[in-house]
Scaffold this motif. Sequence first.
Motif, PDB file in Angstrom:
ATOM      1  N   THR A  40       0.646  -1.061   0.076  1.00  0.00           N
ATOM      2  CA  THR A  40       0.007   0.208  -0.242  1.00  0.00           C
ATOM      3  C   THR A  40       0.733   1.033   0.164  1.00  0.00           C
ATOM      4  OG1 THR A  40      -0.613   0.054   2.464  1.00  0.00           O
ATOM      5  CG2 THR A  40      -2.065  -1.209   0.868  1.00  0.00           C
ATOM      6  N   GLU A  41       2.194   0.737  -0.331  1.00  0.00           N
ATOM      7  CA  GLU A  41       3.078   2.098  -0.495  1.00  0.00           C
ATOM      8  C   GLU A  41       3.334   2.635  -1.446  1.00  0.00           C
ATOM      9  OE1 GLU A  41       4.673   2.805   4.829  1.00  0.00           O
ATOM     10  OE2 GLU A  41       6.178   0.981   3.244  1.00  0.00           O
ATOM     11  N   VAL A  42       4.231   4.493  -1.814  1.00  0.00           N
ATOM     12  CA  VAL A  42       4.565   4.121  -3.122  1.00  0.00           C
ATOM     13  C   VAL A  42       5.314   5.193  -3.067  1.00  0.00           C
ATOM     14  CG1 VAL A  42       3.979   4.994  -5.489  1.00  0.00           C
ATOM     15  CG2 VAL A  42       2.016   3.712  -4.028  1.00  0.00           C
ATOM     16  N   TYR A  43       6.504   5.675  -3.362  1.00  0.00           N
ATOM     17  CA  TYR A  43       7.621   6.418  -3.049  1.00  0.00           C
ATOM     18  C   TYR A  43       7.979   7.444  -4.036  1.00  0.00           C
ATOM     19  CZ  TYR A  43      11.230   3.712  -4.792  1.00  0.00           C
ATOM     20  OH  TYR A  43      12.418   2.919  -5.342  1.00  0.00           O
ATOM     21  N   ALA A  44       8.647   8.748  -3.789  1.00  0.00           N
ATOM     22  CA  ALA A  44       8.766   9.636  -4.755  1.00  0.00           C
ATOM     23  C   ALA A  44      10.765  10.048  -3.894  1.00  0.00           C
ATOM     24  CB  ALA A  44       8.102  11.292  -4.944  1.00  0.00           C
ATOM     25  N   LEU A  45      11.321   9.911  -5.123  1.00  0.00           N
ATOM     26  CA  LEU A  45      12.143  10.402  -4.833  1.00  0.00           C
ATOM     27  C   LEU A  45      13.826  11.006  -5.139  1.00  0.00           C
ATOM     28  CD1 LEU A  45      15.627   8.982  -2.563  1.00  0.00           C
ATOM     29  CD2 LEU A  45      15.721   7.971  -4.712  1.00  0.00           C
ATOM     30  N   GLY A  46      13.780  11.890  -4.673  1.00  0.00           N
ATOM     31  CA  GLY A  46      14.208  13.600  -5.150  1.00  0.00           C
ATOM     32  C   GLY A  46      16.069  13.513  -4.772  1.00  0.00           C
ATOM     33  N   ARG A  47      16.888  13.535  -5.750  1.00  0.00           N
ATOM     34  CA  ARG A  47      18.510  13.092  -5.529  1.00  0.00           C
ATOM     35  C   ARG A  47      18.918  14.325  -5.707  1.00  0.00           C
ATOM     36  NH1 ARG A  47      21.067   8.751  -7.084  1.00  0.00           N
ATOM     37  NH2 ARG A  47      22.092   8.390  -6.010  1.00  0.00           N
ATOM     38  N   HIS A  48      20.036  15.037  -5.658  1.00  0.00           N
ATOM     39  CA  HIS A  48      20.833  15.925  -5.536  1.00  0.00           C
ATOM     40  C   HIS A  48      20.675  16.990  -5.264  1.00  0.00           C
ATOM     41  CE1 HIS A  48      24.513  12.932  -6.424  1.00  0.00           C
ATOM     42  NE2 HIS A  48      23.434  12.083  -7.334  1.00  0.00           N
ATOM     43  N   ILE A  49      18.926  17.529  -4.344  1.00  0.00           N
ATOM     44  CA  ILE A  49      18.932  18.513  -4.472  1.00  0.00           C
ATOM     45  C   ILE A  49      19.596  20.058  -3.652  1.00  0.00           C
ATOM     46  CG2 ILE A  49      17.141  19.858  -3.570  1.00  0.00           C
ATOM     47  CD1 ILE A  49      15.328  17.006  -3.390  1.00  0.00           C
ATOM     48  N   SER A  50      19.941  20.677  -4.070  1.00  0.00           N
ATOM     49  CA  SER A  50      21.459  21.617  -3.703  1.00  0.00           C
ATOM     50  C   SER A  50      20.471  22.414  -2.737  1.00  0.00           C
ATOM     51  CB  SER A  50      21.161  22.669  -5.073  1.00  0.00           C
ATOM     52  OG  SER A  50      21.936  23.474  -4.047  1.00  0.00           O
ATOM     53  N   LEU A  51      20.485  21.904  -1.608  1.00  0.00           N
ATOM     54  CA  LEU A  51      20.376  22.280  -0.071  1.00  0.00           C
ATOM     55  C   LEU A  51      21.236  21.635   0.819  1.00  0.00           C
ATOM     56  CD1 LEU A  51      17.530  24.074   0.671  1.00  0.00           C
ATOM     57  CD2 LEU A  51      16.396  21.482   0.615  1.00  0.00           C
ATOM     58  N   SER A  52      21.129  22.044   2.022  1.00  0.00           N
ATOM     59  CA  SER A  52      21.589  21.484   3.393  1.00  0.00           C
ATOM     60  C   SER A  52      20.623  20.370   3.649  1.00  0.00           C
ATOM     61  CB  SER A  52      21.859  21.641   4.583  1.00  0.00           C
ATOM     62  OG  SER A  52      22.361  22.291   5.514  1.00  0.00           O
ATOM     63  N   ALA A  53      21.029  19.766   3.742  1.00  0.00           N
ATOM     64  CA  ALA A  53      20.239  18.321   4.442  1.00  0.00           C
ATOM     65  C   ALA A  53      19.689  18.483   5.852  1.00  0.00           C
ATOM     66  CB  ALA A  53      21.133  16.711   5.111  1.00  0.00           C
ATOM     67  N   ASP A  54      20.651  19.988   6.881  1.00  0.00           N
ATOM     68  CA  ASP A  54      19.529  20.161   8.134  1.00  0.00           C
ATOM     69  C   ASP A  54      18.793  20.712   8.139  1.00  0.00           C
ATOM     70  OD1 ASP A  54      21.371  18.349   9.527  1.00  0.00           O
ATOM     71  OD2 ASP A  54      23.132  19.838   9.573  1.00  0.00           O
ATOM     72  N   LYS A  55      19.053  21.639   7.296  1.00  0.00           N
ATOM     73  CA  LYS A  55      17.850  23.053   6.507  1.00  0.00           C
ATOM     74  C   LYS A  55      16.167  22.163   6.013  1.00  0.00           C
ATOM     75  CE  LYS A  55      21.077  26.596   5.625  1.00  0.00           C
ATOM     76  NZ  LYS A  55      21.081  27.274   5.255  1.00  0.00           N
ATOM     77  N   ALA A  56      16.578  20.817   5.447  1.00  0.00           N
ATOM     78  CA  ALA A  56      15.524  20.093   5.009  1.00  0.00           C
ATOM     79  C   ALA A  56      14.829  19.519   5.576  1.00  0.00           C
ATOM     80  CB  ALA A  56      16.003  19.240   3.500  1.00  0.00           C
ATOM     81  N   ARG A  57      15.639  18.999   6.754  1.00  0.00           N
ATOM     82  CA  ARG A  57      15.135  17.824   8.129  1.00  0.00           C
ATOM     83  C   ARG A  57      14.071  18.505   8.362  1.00  0.00           C
ATOM     84  NH1 ARG A  57      20.517  15.691   8.625  1.00  0.00           N
ATOM     85  NH2 ARG A  57      20.401  14.258   6.900  1.00  0.00           N
ATOM     86  N   ARG A  58      14.319  20.157   8.518  1.00  0.00           N
ATOM     87  CA  ARG A  58      13.941  21.196   9.448  1.00  0.00           C
ATOM     88  C   ARG A  58      11.907  20.774   9.042  1.00  0.00           C
ATOM     89  NH1 ARG A  58      15.939  26.718   9.645  1.00  0.00           N
ATOM     90  NH2 ARG A  58      15.695  26.619   7.232  1.00  0.00           N
ATOM     91  N   VAL A  59      12.295  21.120   7.554  1.00  0.00           N
ATOM     92  CA  VAL A  59      10.571  21.107   6.700  1.00  0.00           C
ATOM     93  C   VAL A  59      10.239  19.572   7.152  1.00  0.00           C
ATOM     94  CG1 VAL A  59       9.350  21.789   5.281  1.00  0.00           C
ATOM     95  CG2 VAL A  59      11.472  23.178   5.934  1.00  0.00           C
ATOM     96  N   ILE A  60      10.970  19.048   7.109  1.00  0.00           N
ATOM     97  CA  ILE A  60      10.141  17.306   7.240  1.00  0.00           C
ATOM     98  C   ILE A  60       9.020  17.034   7.854  1.00  0.00           C
ATOM     99  CG2 ILE A  60      11.169  14.654   6.470  1.00  0.00           C
ATOM    100  CD1 ILE A  60      11.218  15.726   3.780  1.00  0.00           C
TER     101      ILE A  60
END
Length: 157
Positions: A10-30
């Motif tokens: 029942t699960e489907v995923y989407a993967l974004g690779r090499h996004i020009s962004l810091s991982a810590d700044k993205a984790r704040r939103v995730i």
Amino acid sequence: MVYRIKKKKTEVYALGRHISLSADKARRVIDQIRGRSYEETLMILELMPYRACYPIFKLVYSAAANASYNMGSDEANLIISKAQVNEGTTVKKLKPRARGRSYAIKRTTCHITIVVKDISLDEYEYESLYSFKNPRWKKTAMVDHDVYSSGVVWDKK
């Protein structure tokens, strides 16, 4: 007969690779959208003032499109079951400075994975452990060899 409970996919995923962004700044939103419904997630991402919201918004939208295309699920039944950010490669550049020197610039990238789950398709499938069509054991004939009644006579000379 013994049955094993097997969960349907029942699960489907989407993967974004090499996004020009810091991982810590993205984790704040995730961290804000993990476990929420799809429609609530889109509203949160539109109203948050961070630069990381736009690529994450695109990935959530893409995961929902994958779910509707692959499983035929409705967007009202989707929730964000997993959301993770991993560090990607670092792009290294050199910037010219005074007196012929150079200064290293490091641009960090990240990989974002969004997993969407359809809660209406949460069903279980019963699978028989002992299927007679495809047995797990090999059928071999048991042959009992008795050493003493083999009929061979040994002579000592």
